[in-house]
Design a protein around this motif. Structure first.
Motif, PDB file in Angstrom:
ATOM      1  N   SER A 167       0.834  -1.210   0.000  1.00  0.00           N
ATOM      2  CA  SER A 167       0.000   0.000   0.000  1.00  0.00           C
ATOM      3  C   SER A 167       0.866   1.258   0.000  1.00  0.00           C
ATOM      4  CB  SER A 167      -0.927   0.008   1.224  1.00  0.00           C
ATOM      5  OG  SER A 167      -1.883  -1.021   1.137  1.00  0.00           O
ATOM      6  N   ILE A 168       1.921   1.263   0.798  1.00  0.00           N
ATOM      7  CA  ILE A 168       2.825   2.415   0.822  1.00  0.00           C
ATOM      8  C   ILE A 168       3.445   2.630  -0.552  1.00  0.00           C
ATOM      9  CG2 ILE A 168       5.023   3.253   1.747  1.00  0.00           C
ATOM     10  CD1 ILE A 168       4.271   1.868   4.402  1.00  0.00           C
ATOM     11  N   LEU A 169       3.863   1.541  -1.184  1.00  0.00           N
ATOM     12  CA  LEU A 169       4.476   1.630  -2.509  1.00  0.00           C
ATOM     13  C   LEU A 169       3.484   2.155  -3.546  1.00  0.00           C
ATOM     14  CD1 LEU A 169       7.112   0.980  -4.050  1.00  0.00           C
ATOM     15  CD2 LEU A 169       6.164  -1.296  -4.513  1.00  0.00           C
ATOM     16  N   VAL A 170       2.275   1.621  -3.538  1.00  0.00           N
ATOM     17  CA  VAL A 170       1.257   2.037  -4.515  1.00  0.00           C
ATOM     18  C   VAL A 170       0.908   3.514  -4.325  1.00  0.00           C
ATOM     19  CG1 VAL A 170      -1.163   1.749  -5.198  1.00  0.00           C
ATOM     20  CG2 VAL A 170       0.278  -0.263  -4.861  1.00  0.00           C
ATOM     21  N   ASN A 171       0.722   3.941  -3.092  1.00  0.00           N
ATOM     22  CA  ASN A 171       0.307   5.322  -2.846  1.00  0.00           C
ATOM     23  C   ASN A 171       1.411   6.333  -3.139  1.00  0.00           C
ATOM     24  OD1 ASN A 171      -2.438   5.000  -1.978  1.00  0.00           O
ATOM     25  ND2 ASN A 171      -1.667   4.093  -0.096  1.00  0.00           N
ATOM     26  N   ARG A 172       2.661   5.915  -3.056  1.00  0.00           N
ATOM     27  CA  ARG A 172       3.756   6.809  -3.406  1.00  0.00           C
ATOM     28  C   ARG A 172       3.870   7.002  -4.914  1.00  0.00           C
ATOM     29  NH1 ARG A 172       8.928   5.302   0.545  1.00  0.00           N
ATOM     30  NH2 ARG A 172       8.094   6.293   2.433  1.00  0.00           N
ATOM     31  N   ILE A 173       3.550   5.941  -5.673  1.00  0.00           N
ATOM     32  CA  ILE A 173       3.718   6.006  -7.128  1.00  0.00           C
ATOM     33  C   ILE A 173       2.423   6.415  -7.827  1.00  0.00           C
ATOM     34  CG2 ILE A 173       4.280   4.642  -9.182  1.00  0.00           C
ATOM     35  CD1 ILE A 173       6.155   2.972  -7.430  1.00  0.00           C
ATOM     36  N   VAL A 174       1.323   5.843  -7.418  1.00  0.00           N
ATOM     37  CA  VAL A 174       0.019   6.154  -8.036  1.00  0.00           C
ATOM     38  C   VAL A 174      -0.710   7.110  -7.100  1.00  0.00           C
ATOM     39  CG1 VAL A 174      -2.062   5.182  -9.085  1.00  0.00           C
ATOM     40  CG2 VAL A 174       0.035   3.827  -8.986  1.00  0.00           C
ATOM     41  N   THR A 175      -0.413   8.376  -7.227  1.00  0.00           N
ATOM     42  CA  THR A 175      -0.924   9.375  -6.280  1.00  0.00           C
ATOM     43  C   THR A 175      -2.331   9.861  -6.619  1.00  0.00           C
ATOM     44  OG1 THR A 175       0.181  11.106  -7.565  1.00  0.00           O
ATOM     45  CG2 THR A 175       1.387  10.168  -5.696  1.00  0.00           C
ATOM     46  N   GLU A 176      -2.722   9.736  -7.884  1.00  0.00           N
ATOM     47  CA  GLU A 176      -4.032  10.213  -8.314  1.00  0.00           C
ATOM     48  C   GLU A 176      -4.996   9.043  -8.492  1.00  0.00           C
ATOM     49  OE1 GLU A 176      -4.839  13.404  -8.587  1.00  0.00           O
ATOM     50  OE2 GLU A 176      -2.812  13.913  -7.927  1.00  0.00           O
ATOM     51  N   PRO A 177      -6.316   9.301  -8.386  1.00  0.00           N
ATOM     52  CA  PRO A 177      -7.298   8.245  -8.627  1.00  0.00           C
ATOM     53  C   PRO A 177      -7.105   7.619 -10.008  1.00  0.00           C
ATOM     54  CG  PRO A 177      -8.355  10.150  -7.648  1.00  0.00           C
ATOM     55  CD  PRO A 177      -6.951  10.565  -7.968  1.00  0.00           C
ATOM     56  N   TYR A 178      -7.227   6.308 -10.077  1.00  0.00           N
ATOM     57  CA  TYR A 178      -6.928   5.594 -11.319  1.00  0.00           C
ATOM     58  C   TYR A 178      -8.090   4.705 -11.727  1.00  0.00           C
ATOM     59  CZ  TYR A 178      -4.396   3.026 -14.847  1.00  0.00           C
ATOM     60  OH  TYR A 178      -4.012   2.493 -16.049  1.00  0.00           O
ATOM     61  N   MET A 179      -8.335   4.640 -13.032  1.00  0.00           N
ATOM     62  CA  MET A 179      -9.403   3.810 -13.603  1.00  0.00           C
ATOM     63  C   MET A 179     -10.738   4.117 -12.911  1.00  0.00           C
ATOM     64  SD  MET A 179      -8.415   1.819 -16.182  1.00  0.00           S
ATOM     65  CE  MET A 179      -9.341   0.296 -16.167  1.00  0.00           C
ATOM     66  N   ASP A 180     -11.411   3.096 -12.372  1.00  0.00           N
ATOM     67  CA  ASP A 180     -12.719   3.319 -11.754  1.00  0.00           C
ATOM     68  C   ASP A 180     -12.639   4.168 -10.490  1.00  0.00           C
ATOM     69  OD1 ASP A 180     -13.597   1.770 -13.789  1.00  0.00           O
ATOM     70  OD2 ASP A 180     -14.504   0.200 -12.564  1.00  0.00           O
ATOM     71  N   GLU A 181     -11.437   4.355  -9.966  1.00  0.00           N
ATOM     72  CA  GLU A 181     -11.281   5.226  -8.797  1.00  0.00           C
ATOM     73  C   GLU A 181     -11.697   6.663  -9.099  1.00  0.00           C
ATOM     74  OE1 GLU A 181      -7.762   3.532  -5.920  1.00  0.00           O
ATOM     75  OE2 GLU A 181      -7.172   4.819  -7.594  1.00  0.00           O
ATOM     76  N   ILE A 182     -11.627   7.056 -10.370  1.00  0.00           N
ATOM     77  CA  ILE A 182     -12.015   8.428 -10.708  1.00  0.00           C
ATOM     78  C   ILE A 182     -13.496   8.672 -10.443  1.00  0.00           C
ATOM     79  CG2 ILE A 182     -10.185   8.608 -12.431  1.00  0.00           C
ATOM     80  CD1 ILE A 182     -12.315   8.292 -14.597  1.00  0.00           C
ATOM     81  N   PHE A 183     -14.272   7.589 -10.314  1.00  0.00           N
ATOM     82  CA  PHE A 183     -15.684   7.708  -9.934  1.00  0.00           C
ATOM     83  C   PHE A 183     -15.860   7.481  -8.434  1.00  0.00           C
ATOM     84  CE2 PHE A 183     -15.600   5.675 -14.242  1.00  0.00           C
ATOM     85  CZ  PHE A 183     -15.935   6.807 -14.959  1.00  0.00           C
ATOM     86  N   HIS A 184     -15.211   6.441  -7.918  1.00  0.00           N
ATOM     87  CA  HIS A 184     -15.450   6.038  -6.523  1.00  0.00           C
ATOM     88  C   HIS A 184     -14.872   7.018  -5.508  1.00  0.00           C
ATOM     89  CE1 HIS A 184     -17.271   2.320  -7.694  1.00  0.00           C
ATOM     90  NE2 HIS A 184     -16.175   1.824  -8.239  1.00  0.00           N
ATOM     91  N   ILE A 185     -13.645   7.479  -5.732  1.00  0.00           N
ATOM     92  CA  ILE A 185     -13.010   8.353  -4.734  1.00  0.00           C
ATOM     93  C   ILE A 185     -13.729   9.702  -4.605  1.00  0.00           C
ATOM     94  CG2 ILE A 185     -10.910   9.683  -4.249  1.00  0.00           C
ATOM     95  CD1 ILE A 185      -9.295   7.231  -5.025  1.00  0.00           C
ATOM     96  N   PRO A 186     -14.032  10.410  -5.710  1.00  0.00           N
ATOM     97  CA  PRO A 186     -14.800  11.657  -5.549  1.00  0.00           C
ATOM     98  C   PRO A 186     -16.158  11.445  -4.892  1.00  0.00           C
ATOM     99  CG  PRO A 186     -13.784  11.571  -7.725  1.00  0.00           C
ATOM    100  CD  PRO A 186     -13.607  10.217  -7.113  1.00  0.00           C
ATOM    101  N   GLN A 187     -16.804  10.298  -5.198  1.00  0.00           N
ATOM    102  CA  GLN A 187     -18.109  10.035  -4.587  1.00  0.00           C
ATOM    103  C   GLN A 187     -17.973   9.846  -3.077  1.00  0.00           C
ATOM    104  OE1 GLN A 187     -21.293  10.029  -6.139  1.00  0.00           O
ATOM    105  NE2 GLN A 187     -21.764  10.146  -3.969  1.00  0.00           N
ATOM    106  N   ALA A 188     -16.964   9.098  -2.666  1.00  0.00           N
ATOM    107  CA  ALA A 188     -16.725   8.916  -1.230  1.00  0.00           C
ATOM    108  C   ALA A 188     -16.393  10.247  -0.568  1.00  0.00           C
ATOM    109  CB  ALA A 188     -15.601   7.915  -1.015  1.00  0.00           C
ATOM    110  N   GLN A 189     -15.654  11.086  -1.248  1.00  0.00           N
ATOM    111  CA  GLN A 189     -15.293  12.395  -0.692  1.00  0.00           C
ATOM    112  C   GLN A 189     -16.521  13.297  -0.544  1.00  0.00           C
ATOM    113  OE1 GLN A 189     -12.234  13.404  -3.525  1.00  0.00           O
ATOM    114  NE2 GLN A 189     -10.579  12.591  -2.228  1.00  0.00           N
ATOM    115  N   GLN A 190     -17.484  13.145  -1.424  1.00  0.00           N
ATOM    116  CA  GLN A 190     -18.746  13.872  -1.266  1.00  0.00           C
ATOM    117  C   GLN A 190     -19.466  13.428   0.007  1.00  0.00           C
ATOM    118  OE1 GLN A 190     -20.089  16.451  -3.028  1.00  0.00           O
ATOM    119  NE2 GLN A 190     -18.130  16.499  -4.134  1.00  0.00           N
ATOM    120  N   TYR A 191     -19.439  12.139   0.271  1.00  0.00           N
ATOM    121  CA  TYR A 191     -20.047  11.625   1.498  1.00  0.00           C
ATOM    122  C   TYR A 191     -19.314  12.170   2.725  1.00  0.00           C
ATOM    123  CZ  TYR A 191     -23.441   8.331  -0.429  1.00  0.00           C
ATOM    124  OH  TYR A 191     -24.527   7.780  -1.049  1.00  0.00           O
ATOM    125  N   CYS A 192     -17.976  12.274   2.634  1.00  0.00           N
ATOM    126  CA  CYS A 192     -17.197  12.823   3.745  1.00  0.00           C
ATOM    127  C   CYS A 192     -17.568  14.273   4.024  1.00  0.00           C
ATOM    128  CB  CYS A 192     -15.704  12.709   3.448  1.00  0.00           C
ATOM    129  SG  CYS A 192     -15.054  11.016   3.527  1.00  0.00           S
TER     130      CYS A 192
END
Length: 490
Positions: A18-43
């Protein structure tokens, strides 16, 4: 001791990768471009906000909200200028799947202990760790997808059902459907297997089924007699085979214990009724992007699942011993009947790939998936290739049935096959992620005691995972006329 070992082992690679992935892939990727903003709206408390491209219900976002809330006091104490919504970063949201992956391994450990009480802690630990490495599950532990949460909820519901805690099983099952709506099939499967276990564990009653004279009102008596006649007719119509004997016994016991079954399993009926109501109200199973995910008769999907599953279980299925066992089972029965069944199965396979193979636009347009290359380089290599693979598909299903039938009731195997078919056939897109839940039910009930096979599977999974994460992190590429880094994904 076994559970602690599993938790430590799984946590070690979850944290490191997880540390390795988050250091290299810092932006939402693939379907994350839908899921992460949606979760952030809930936050942010914007619960009415919804991205129309998201196909699944908001269950995962609710889990993430609770997870972030549990972390917020600790994070706030370190950085007092952070707001609650600021803590819903990509890395924090992804880490929720890492935590769920550890919980999922605990579910697998407990299920194996329940299904195989004779196994030692060492053997259960080995099997659990190997399954935690299953590539289609392992990879999505490090991204914000619904797969890990979905599998964890379904397995938790199944574990509670095995422990005969049906009400709690149905509650968790309802939440599993809230994470991914196709889980309704597996909750129904859990209910069916729970009913089978309940009625077949009851002591056999030598008396006849409930006498109609017990009913005090004539209308109830007439209804009872009508149902009893229907049941007897069904029993008389069944041929005298071992399988039909099992079905006859189940039908008899279903009638005998009908009120007890209703009293125990009514919550599952409510979930099913609520889901049917939702589908009618929504006009579709999926929430968003309905045109791209319309229900289609994709029978070839069952063929793909069988081959992929046995490939991931190669030491159990593609061996000389297993091939010899299948040949012996074929010849020991009526050879003419066996030959007819084999020809029929092959014919069904050929018809499935000829008339019901679907090349979804997402499949042929996105070269970031394994399925893109398998479709182009294997299935579409030559027009005859999809037909040449049919014997492999058929062998795979026969081998699956053979291993399951050694330790499971034939009705259980039938219910499992129907659940798998109901999950995969309507899906027009070939996504190996869809195979995860049926695969776990398959391997958890394939009672293979050979530790060598499990070790070989673990080595194979580890090699695939290393190769995949290397491609994903260190071999990015860019599309023509597109900006941004593109990465390989399952």
């Amino acid at each position: 001791m076994g559970k602690i070992a599993v938790a430590v082992i799984v946590s070690s690679w979850v944290v490191a990768v997880s540390i390795l992935v988050n250091r290299i892939v810092t932006e939402p990727y693939m379907d994350e471009i839908f899921h992460i903003p949606q979760a952030q709206q809930y936050c942010k408390g914007n619960f009415r906000s919804w991205d129309p491209m998201i196909t699944t219900p908001p269950g995962m976002y609710i889990v993430s909200l609770a997870y972030v809330a549990s972390l917020f006091p600790g994070i706030f104490s370190m950085k007092d200028d952070l707001s609650f919504s600021d803590t819903c970063s990509s890395s924090i949201l992804r880490s929720s799947n890492g935590v769920l992956a550890v919980f999922c391994s605990m579910m697998v450990y407990n299920i194996l202990t329940h299904l195989r009480p004779s196994l030692t802690d060492r053997k259960v630990t080995l099997r659990t760790v190997v399954l935690a490495l299953y590539p289609l599950h392992w990879f999505f532990t490090f991204l914000y997808y619904t797969d890990v949460a979905s599998l964890t909820a379904v397995l938790a519901s199944y574990l509670m059902s095995l422990k005969k805690k049906y009400f709690f099983s149905s509650l968790v099952g309802a939440f599993a459907v809230l994470i991914r709506q196709t889980n309704i099939i597996w909750i129904l499967f859990i209910a069916c297997t729970g009913v089978l276990d309940y009625i077949l564990d009851q002591p056999k009653d030598s008396a006849d089924l409930i006498d109609s004279s017990q009913s005090q009102e004539s209308t109830i008596r007439q209804l009872h007699l009508a149902l009893l006649s229907t049941k007897r007719l069904l029993l008389q119509c069944l041929p005298q085979t071992y399988f039909s004997h099992e079905v006859r016994e189940i039908i008899s016991r279903l009638w005998q214990f009908k009120w007890e079954i209703i009293a125990l399993f009514w919550p599952y009926l409510i979930i099913m009724a609520a889901f049917i109501t939702f589908v009618f109200w929504n006009g579709s199973i999926v929430l968003g992007a309905k045109e791209a995910h319309s229900v289609s008769p994709h029978f070839a999907q069952l063929m793909y699942f069988s081959l992929i599953s046995v490939l991931f279980m190669t030491p159990m299925h593609f061996t000389i011993g297993q091939a010899a066992a299948l040949a012996r089972s074929f010849w020991k029965n009526n050879k003419l009947v066996s030959f007819f069944q084999l020809c029929t199965t092959l014919a069904v396979g050929f018809l499935s790939v000829h008339f019901f193979s679907i090349a979804h636009p997402y499949l042929v347009a996105d070269n970031r998936h394994y399925t893109f290359y398998l479709w182009r380089k294997v299935i579409k290599f030559h027009w005859s290739m999809k037909y040449l693979l049919v014997p492999l598909y058929v062998y795979s299903w026969i081998s699956i049935f053979n291993i399951l039938a050694k330790n499971q009731r034939k009705t259980w195997v039938l219910v499992y096959f129907l659940a798998t078919a109901a999950t995969l056939i309507p899906a027009p897109l070939i996504e190996f992620r869809y195979y995860t839940i049926p695969f776990f039910f398959l391997i958890l009930h394939s009672h293979v005691d050979d530790d060598r096979s499990w070790l070989l599977m673990g080595i194979m999974y580890l090699a695939i995972n290393i190769f995949t994460i290397y491609l994903f992190l260190f071999r990015p590429f860019s599309w023509v006329h597109e900006t941004g880094v593109q990465r390989f994904i399952w």
